[in-house]
Design a protein around this motif. Structure first.
Motif, PDB file in Angstrom:
ATOM      1  N   LYS A  31       0.896  -1.113   0.001  1.00 45.60           N
ATOM      2  CA  LYS A  31      -0.142   0.024  -0.063  1.00 45.60           C
ATOM      3  C   LYS A  31       0.993   1.340   0.238  1.00 45.60           C
ATOM      4  O   LYS A  31       1.858   1.581   0.748  1.00 45.60           O
ATOM      5  CB  LYS A  31      -1.067  -0.006   1.335  1.00 45.60           C
ATOM      6  CG  LYS A  31      -2.070  -0.953   1.235  1.00 45.60           C
ATOM      7  CD  LYS A  31      -2.642  -0.842   2.530  1.00 45.60           C
ATOM      8  CE  LYS A  31      -3.593  -2.235   2.779  1.00 45.60           C
ATOM      9  NZ  LYS A  31      -4.590  -1.942   3.953  1.00 45.60           N
ATOM     10  N   PHE A  32       0.350   2.239  -0.834  1.00 47.77           N
ATOM     11  CA  PHE A  32       1.348   3.506  -0.756  1.00 47.77           C
ATOM     12  C   PHE A  32       0.269   4.584  -0.910  1.00 47.77           C
ATOM     13  O   PHE A  32      -0.572   4.716  -1.434  1.00 47.77           O
ATOM     14  CB  PHE A  32       2.028   3.650  -2.253  1.00 47.77           C
ATOM     15  CG  PHE A  32       2.909   2.431  -2.728  1.00 47.77           C
ATOM     16  CD1 PHE A  32       4.351   2.365  -1.942  1.00 47.77           C
ATOM     17  CD2 PHE A  32       2.647   1.182  -2.937  1.00 47.77           C
ATOM     18  CE1 PHE A  32       5.355   1.508  -2.282  1.00 47.77           C
ATOM     19  CE2 PHE A  32       3.480   0.386  -3.181  1.00 47.77           C
ATOM     20  CZ  PHE A  32       4.872   0.308  -2.713  1.00 47.77           C
ATOM     21  N   SER A  33       0.677   5.520  -0.172  1.00 48.57           N
ATOM     22  CA  SER A  33      -0.032   6.897  -0.114  1.00 48.57           C
ATOM     23  C   SER A  33       0.850   8.052  -0.373  1.00 48.57           C
ATOM     24  O   SER A  33       1.888   8.172   0.364  1.00 48.57           O
ATOM     25  CB  SER A  33      -0.640   7.233   1.299  1.00 48.57           C
ATOM     26  OG  SER A  33      -1.824   6.341   1.484  1.00 48.57           O
ATOM     27  N   ILE A  34       0.912   8.515  -1.705  1.00 45.07           N
ATOM     28  CA  ILE A  34       1.807   9.544  -2.213  1.00 45.07           C
ATOM     29  C   ILE A  34       1.430  10.782  -2.446  1.00 45.07           C
ATOM     30  O   ILE A  34       0.557  11.157  -3.264  1.00 45.07           O
ATOM     31  CB  ILE A  34       2.419   8.952  -3.524  1.00 45.07           C
ATOM     32  CG1 ILE A  34       3.022   7.491  -2.963  1.00 45.07           C
ATOM     33  CG2 ILE A  34       3.652   9.896  -3.846  1.00 45.07           C
ATOM     34  CD1 ILE A  34       3.223   6.761  -4.598  1.00 45.07           C
ATOM     35  N   PRO A  35       1.835  11.743  -1.340  1.00 43.58           N
ATOM     36  CA  PRO A  35       1.341  13.307  -1.555  1.00 43.58           C
ATOM     37  C   PRO A  35       1.778  13.871  -2.868  1.00 43.58           C
ATOM     38  O   PRO A  35       2.944  13.314  -3.200  1.00 43.58           O
ATOM     39  CB  PRO A  35       1.879  14.007  -0.249  1.00 43.58           C
ATOM     40  CG  PRO A  35       3.097  13.126   0.194  1.00 43.58           C
ATOM     41  CD  PRO A  35       2.677  11.626  -0.181  1.00 43.58           C
ATOM     42  N   LEU A  36       1.096  14.599  -3.713  1.00 44.79           N
ATOM     43  CA  LEU A  36       1.382  14.907  -5.004  1.00 44.79           C
ATOM     44  C   LEU A  36       1.558  16.532  -4.889  1.00 44.79           C
ATOM     45  O   LEU A  36       1.566  17.197  -6.109  1.00 44.79           O
ATOM     46  CB  LEU A  36      -0.014  14.611  -6.033  1.00 44.79           C
ATOM     47  CG  LEU A  36       0.309  13.011  -6.171  1.00 44.79           C
ATOM     48  CD1 LEU A  36      -1.098  12.890  -7.091  1.00 44.79           C
ATOM     49  CD2 LEU A  36       1.499  12.327  -6.839  1.00 44.79           C
ATOM     50  N   GLY A  37       1.074  17.121  -3.825  1.00 42.70           N
ATOM     51  CA  GLY A  37       1.345  18.548  -4.211  1.00 42.70           C
ATOM     52  C   GLY A  37      -0.225  19.139  -4.472  1.00 42.70           C
ATOM     53  O   GLY A  37      -0.982  18.564  -4.493  1.00 42.70           O
ATOM     54  N   GLU A  38      -0.194  20.537  -5.023  1.00 40.06           N
ATOM     55  CA  GLU A  38      -1.276  21.024  -5.503  1.00 40.06           C
ATOM     56  C   GLU A  38      -1.704  20.642  -7.021  1.00 40.06           C
ATOM     57  O   GLU A  38      -0.415  20.903  -7.911  1.00 40.06           O
ATOM     58  CB  GLU A  38      -1.203  22.563  -5.498  1.00 40.06           C
ATOM     59  CG  GLU A  38      -1.061  22.947  -4.103  1.00 40.06           C
ATOM     60  CD  GLU A  38      -2.375  23.305  -3.533  1.00 40.06           C
ATOM     61  OE1 GLU A  38      -3.396  23.967  -3.983  1.00 40.06           O
ATOM     62  OE2 GLU A  38      -2.689  23.048  -2.255  1.00 40.06           O
ATOM     63  N   MET A  39      -2.746  20.164  -7.237  1.00 36.00           N
ATOM     64  CA  MET A  39      -3.123  20.017  -8.815  1.00 36.00           C
ATOM     65  C   MET A  39      -4.453  19.622  -8.768  1.00 36.00           C
ATOM     66  O   MET A  39      -5.270  19.417  -7.759  1.00 36.00           O
ATOM     67  CB  MET A  39      -2.187  18.782  -9.255  1.00 36.00           C
ATOM     68  CG  MET A  39      -2.653  17.448  -8.763  1.00 36.00           C
ATOM     69  SD  MET A  39      -1.362  16.217  -9.393  1.00 36.00           S
ATOM     70  CE  MET A  39       0.162  16.835  -8.973  1.00 36.00           C
ATOM     71  N   GLU A  40      -5.278  19.692 -10.045  1.00 32.87           N
ATOM     72  CA  GLU A  40      -6.485  19.143  -9.950  1.00 32.87           C
ATOM     73  C   GLU A  40      -6.669  17.822 -10.331  1.00 32.87           C
ATOM     74  O   GLU A  40      -5.649  16.939 -10.429  1.00 32.87           O
ATOM     75  CB  GLU A  40      -7.121  19.999 -11.301  1.00 32.87           C
ATOM     76  CG  GLU A  40      -6.512  19.916 -12.643  1.00 32.87           C
ATOM     77  CD  GLU A  40      -7.161  18.638 -13.298  1.00 32.87           C
ATOM     78  OE1 GLU A  40      -8.271  18.344 -13.048  1.00 32.87           O
ATOM     79  OE2 GLU A  40      -6.470  17.812 -13.807  1.00 32.87           O
TER      80      GLU A  40
END
Length: 128
Positions: A31-40
């Motif tokens: 399982k991976f939870s990866i923050p991506l920053g600001e985007m739509e």
């Protein structure tokens, strides 16, 4: 065959975003939870696919079946085309990575079958 469930989520459109990736194989899970920053949201969906493909390539997974609840991402992969050109570089990167696998499949699934990836993506938003 390795099964990979992916989801991208955004809190706002655009807003803080995250990728959720759930991988099943040989009775094991990752399982991976990866923050991506600001985007739509659509960008988050494509980035979830790219992140998952990078994980598969890095781990030398060769026969992989992806599941997504994003019709836009699924159609883009099937047709190797996106209507909105701002996603073209993301699609190009995903297609390039998919060619590093021996077999790559993408299948659309309803959200109800993608709950774990969705939860992981939502958790990733909070990690931003």
């Amino acid at each position: 065959m390795i099964e990979v469930y992916i989801d991208g989520a955004s809190a706002g459109n655009p807003g803080p975003s995250g990728a959720g990736i759930f991988i099943k194989y040989d009775g094991r899970v990752e399982k991976f939870s990866i923050p991506l920053g600001e985007m739509e949201n659509h960008a988050a969906e494509f980035n979830a696919l790219i992140q998952a493909l990078e994980i598969c390539v890095k781990n030398n997974y060769k026969v992989v079946s992806f599941r997504t609840d994003s019709q836009a991402v699924n159609r883009a992969i099937e047709k190797e085309y996106v209507k909105n050109k701002i996603y073209a570089p993301l699609l190009e990167k995903a297609l390039e990575l998919s060619k590093e696998l021996d077999l790559f499949f993408m299948k659309w699934v309803p959200s109800s079958e993608n709950k774990t990836a969705d939860e992981l993506a939502r958790a990733a938003i909070r990690l931003n």
